[in-house]
Design a protein around this motif. Structure first.
Motif, PDB file in Angstrom:
ATOM      1  N   ARG A  38       0.830  -1.215   0.000  1.00  0.00           N
ATOM      2  CA  ARG A  38       0.000   0.000   0.000  1.00  0.00           C
ATOM      3  C   ARG A  38       0.860   1.260   0.000  1.00  0.00           C
ATOM      4  NH1 ARG A  38      -3.735   1.767  -1.628  1.00  0.00           N
ATOM      5  NH2 ARG A  38      -4.353   3.118   0.066  1.00  0.00           N
ATOM      6  N   SER A  39       1.969   1.244   0.728  1.00  0.00           N
ATOM      7  CA  SER A  39       2.816   2.445   0.767  1.00  0.00           C
ATOM      8  C   SER A  39       3.417   2.730  -0.603  1.00  0.00           C
ATOM      9  CB  SER A  39       3.907   2.325   1.823  1.00  0.00           C
ATOM     10  OG  SER A  39       4.832   1.313   1.492  1.00  0.00           O
ATOM     11  N   ARG A  40       3.733   1.680  -1.341  1.00  0.00           N
ATOM     12  CA  ARG A  40       4.252   1.870  -2.706  1.00  0.00           C
ATOM     13  C   ARG A  40       3.182   2.501  -3.595  1.00  0.00           C
ATOM     14  NH1 ARG A  40       7.090   3.389  -6.369  1.00  0.00           N
ATOM     15  NH2 ARG A  40       7.917   2.033  -7.968  1.00  0.00           N
ATOM     16  N   VAL A  41       1.941   2.052  -3.441  1.00  0.00           N
ATOM     17  CA  VAL A  41       0.825   2.619  -4.202  1.00  0.00           C
ATOM     18  C   VAL A  41       0.614   4.080  -3.810  1.00  0.00           C
ATOM     19  CG1 VAL A  41      -1.678   2.507  -4.573  1.00  0.00           C
ATOM     20  CG2 VAL A  41      -0.325   0.406  -4.551  1.00  0.00           C
ATOM     21  N   LEU A  42       0.576   4.358  -2.516  1.00  0.00           N
ATOM     22  CA  LEU A  42       0.346   5.721  -2.044  1.00  0.00           C
ATOM     23  C   LEU A  42       1.460   6.656  -2.485  1.00  0.00           C
ATOM     24  CD1 LEU A  42      -1.004   4.939   1.525  1.00  0.00           C
ATOM     25  CD2 LEU A  42      -2.314   5.737  -0.450  1.00  0.00           C
ATOM     26  N   GLU A  43       2.684   6.167  -2.441  1.00  0.00           N
ATOM     27  CA  GLU A  43       3.820   6.976  -2.889  1.00  0.00           C
ATOM     28  C   GLU A  43       3.691   7.310  -4.366  1.00  0.00           C
ATOM     29  OE1 GLU A  43       8.421   6.035  -3.649  1.00  0.00           O
ATOM     30  OE2 GLU A  43       7.748   5.685  -1.596  1.00  0.00           O
ATOM     31  N   SER A  44       3.297   6.329  -5.145  1.00  0.00           N
ATOM     32  CA  SER A  44       3.130   6.548  -6.579  1.00  0.00           C
ATOM     33  C   SER A  44       1.999   7.540  -6.850  1.00  0.00           C
ATOM     34  CB  SER A  44       2.848   5.220  -7.286  1.00  0.00           C
ATOM     35  OG  SER A  44       2.595   5.433  -8.649  1.00  0.00           O
ATOM     36  N   LEU A  71      -0.780  -3.943  -7.222  1.00  0.00           N
ATOM     37  CA  LEU A  71      -0.147  -3.890  -5.900  1.00  0.00           C
ATOM     38  C   LEU A  71      -1.201  -3.764  -4.806  1.00  0.00           C
ATOM     39  CD1 LEU A  71       3.008  -1.652  -6.457  1.00  0.00           C
ATOM     40  CD2 LEU A  71       2.966  -4.036  -5.746  1.00  0.00           C
ATOM     41  N   ASN A  72      -2.235  -2.983  -5.070  1.00  0.00           N
ATOM     42  CA  ASN A  72      -3.290  -2.831  -4.076  1.00  0.00           C
ATOM     43  C   ASN A  72      -4.051  -4.143  -3.878  1.00  0.00           C
ATOM     44  OD1 ASN A  72      -4.509  -0.793  -2.333  1.00  0.00           O
ATOM     45  ND2 ASN A  72      -6.378  -1.316  -3.438  1.00  0.00           N
ATOM     46  N   GLU A  73      -4.303  -4.883  -4.955  1.00  0.00           N
ATOM     47  CA  GLU A  73      -4.972  -6.184  -4.831  1.00  0.00           C
ATOM     48  C   GLU A  73      -4.117  -7.159  -4.023  1.00  0.00           C
ATOM     49  OE1 GLU A  73      -8.099  -7.023  -5.700  1.00  0.00           O
ATOM     50  OE2 GLU A  73      -8.343  -4.939  -6.322  1.00  0.00           O
ATOM     51  N   SER A  74      -2.819  -7.101  -4.221  1.00  0.00           N
ATOM     52  CA  SER A  74      -1.911  -7.939  -3.444  1.00  0.00           C
ATOM     53  C   SER A  74      -1.976  -7.557  -1.966  1.00  0.00           C
ATOM     54  CB  SER A  74      -0.487  -7.789  -3.975  1.00  0.00           C
ATOM     55  OG  SER A  74       0.420  -8.519  -3.203  1.00  0.00           O
ATOM     56  N   ALA A  75      -2.014  -6.252  -1.682  1.00  0.00           N
ATOM     57  CA  ALA A  75      -2.131  -5.787  -0.299  1.00  0.00           C
ATOM     58  C   ALA A  75      -3.435  -6.276   0.324  1.00  0.00           C
ATOM     59  CB  ALA A  75      -2.062  -4.258  -0.248  1.00  0.00           C
ATOM     60  N   ILE A  76      -4.516  -6.252  -0.445  1.00  0.00           N
ATOM     61  CA  ILE A  76      -5.808  -6.733   0.051  1.00  0.00           C
ATOM     62  C   ILE A  76      -5.710  -8.196   0.457  1.00  0.00           C
ATOM     63  CG2 ILE A  76      -8.173  -7.310  -0.661  1.00  0.00           C
ATOM     64  CD1 ILE A  76      -8.155  -4.665  -2.260  1.00  0.00           C
ATOM     65  N   GLU A  77      -5.014  -8.996  -0.344  1.00  0.00           N
ATOM     66  CA  GLU A  77      -4.856 -10.417  -0.006  1.00  0.00           C
ATOM     67  C   GLU A  77      -4.096 -10.592   1.315  1.00  0.00           C
ATOM     68  OE1 GLU A  77      -3.099 -12.430  -3.346  1.00  0.00           O
ATOM     69  OE2 GLU A  77      -4.674 -11.722  -4.700  1.00  0.00           O
ATOM     70  N   TYR A  78      -3.022  -9.827   1.500  1.00  0.00           N
ATOM     71  CA  TYR A  78      -2.262  -9.905   2.756  1.00  0.00           C
ATOM     72  C   TYR A  78      -3.128  -9.460   3.937  1.00  0.00           C
ATOM     73  CZ  TYR A  78       2.130 -10.565   0.188  1.00  0.00           C
ATOM     74  OH  TYR A  78       3.137 -11.045  -0.607  1.00  0.00           O
ATOM     75  N   PHE A  79      -3.817  -8.321   3.788  1.00  0.00           N
ATOM     76  CA  PHE A  79      -4.663  -7.814   4.865  1.00  0.00           C
ATOM     77  C   PHE A  79      -5.792  -8.786   5.196  1.00  0.00           C
ATOM     78  CE2 PHE A  79      -3.494  -3.264   3.460  1.00  0.00           C
ATOM     79  CZ  PHE A  79      -2.434  -3.217   4.342  1.00  0.00           C
TER      80      PHE A  79
END
Length: 147
Positions: A37-43, A89-97
């Motif tokens: 998520r931080s990578r997405v937010l940074e982008s 990347l956000n979908e991957s973060a959703i899976e981890y969360f």
């Protein structure tokens, strides 16, 4: 060896020691989600509020390697992410969360602070996913119809 590969190998070892359903196993999953998520937010911050960005994306970018995106997250290699890359990347973060939340819910209960944190992270990532899909798919259509 990529740092992501090394991290996942160490996560497998930790899983063997404590078990995949142990509440402490949820912490590194949550951390991985936060990194994504931080990578997405940074982008998104680098992109700014450019409303035309979504309509200029290459629609042929359907098969993007998440490992490549993760490995490019170094100060020397940071590249601007496309909307599709941010969505992946956000979908991957959703899976981890989601996995962290499932573990914490069953092990710690609904009112535990770590469970609440995981639920909040999951909800935030899902909301961001919906917003990004709107920007990519609906906003360009809406602007064409309203002209």
């Amino acid at each position: 060896m990529s740092r992501w590969v090394a991290f996942h190998e160490s996560l497998k070892i930790y899983e063997e020691i404590v078990g995949k359903d142990h509440s402490s196993y949820a912490a590194p999953l949550s951390n991985l989600g936060m990194l994504e998520r931080s990578r997405v937010l940074e982008s998104e911050a680098e992109e700014g509020e450019d409303d035309n960005y979504a309509s200029t994306q290459n629609d042929d970018e359907t098969n993007i390697d998440l490992q490549t995106l993760r490995d490019s997250n170094t100060p020397e290699q940071k590249a601007k992410l496309s909307a599709l890359e941010r969505m992946q990347l956000n979908e991957s973060a959703i899976e981890y969360f989601d996995e962290a939340y499932r573990i914490r819910l069953s092990e710690l209960g609904v009112n535990h602070p770590h469970t609440i944190q995981s639920r909040t992270q999951l909800g935030s990532a899902i909301a961001a996913s919906i917003e990004e899909r709107y920007k990519v798919h609906l906003f360009p259509l809406f602007t064409r119809v309203c002209k």
